[in-house]
Design an enzyme around this catalytic site. Sequence first.
Site, PDB file in Angstrom:
ATOM      1  N   ASP A  30      49.239  52.084  31.564  1.00 23.38           N
ATOM      2  CA  ASP A  30      49.434  50.789  32.198  1.00 23.38           C
ATOM      3  C   ASP A  30      49.970  50.991  33.619  1.00 23.38           C
ATOM      4  OD1 ASP A  30      50.088  48.201  32.957  1.00 23.38           O
ATOM      5  OD2 ASP A  30      50.914  47.689  30.988  1.00 23.38           O
ATOM      6  N   CYS A  75      43.999  44.324  27.167  1.00 27.78           N
ATOM      7  CA  CYS A  75      45.207  45.103  27.463  1.00 27.78           C
ATOM      8  C   CYS A  75      46.414  44.210  27.169  1.00 27.78           C
ATOM      9  CB  CYS A  75      45.216  45.637  28.893  1.00 27.78           C
ATOM     10  SG  CYS A  75      45.438  44.400  30.182  1.00 27.78           S
ATOM     11  N   ARG A 133      44.591  46.233  33.654  1.00 26.82           N
ATOM     12  CA  ARG A 133      43.539  47.078  33.092  1.00 26.82           C
ATOM     13  C   ARG A 133      42.344  46.307  32.547  1.00 26.82           C
ATOM     14  NH1 ARG A 133      47.129  50.368  29.001  1.00 26.82           N
ATOM     15  NH2 ARG A 133      48.062  48.297  28.905  1.00 26.82           N
TER      16      ARG A 133
END
Length: 159
Positions: A124, A8, A14
Amino acid sequence: MTRILFVCHGNICRSVGAQYILQDMVNQKHIAGHFLVDSSATSDEEIGNPIYPPMKRALEDRHIPVGNHQAKQLRKADYAKYDLIIGMDEENLRVMQRIFGGDPDGKLHYLLEYTGQPDRMIADPWYTRKFDRCVEEIAEGCAGLLQKVMRGHCLRPDA
């Protein structure tokens, strides 16, 4: 052994969440010895930082063990090291392709491809603040990914 790298933007929400979730899944199934699971960032903004506290809480609320993570940046050499390199959104994949100079072996994927919804991205949570929802989506993607790997579609023979 199947080597999986989650990616990520910063490697504090994440991707590290996916790393811990998938690692917990393979531990629960007693197949951890068949996997190398790791995570990294496309950017250098958070290098060395631990998992973001709200993400850590969201994982711990689901009883996912969280280790002593330190964010690290994706490197070109990672392409050869991993069998699957899993991004969370379109920007991640775009930067991954730039870092790797393309994807000649078809290793780059979105996590939610494994849910049957290949165009769905994981937002996100740094921006959305929806950490619990993010963990749910990651868990859904990891379950599908593990199921596919266990069916033998992505396994690399042990050397």
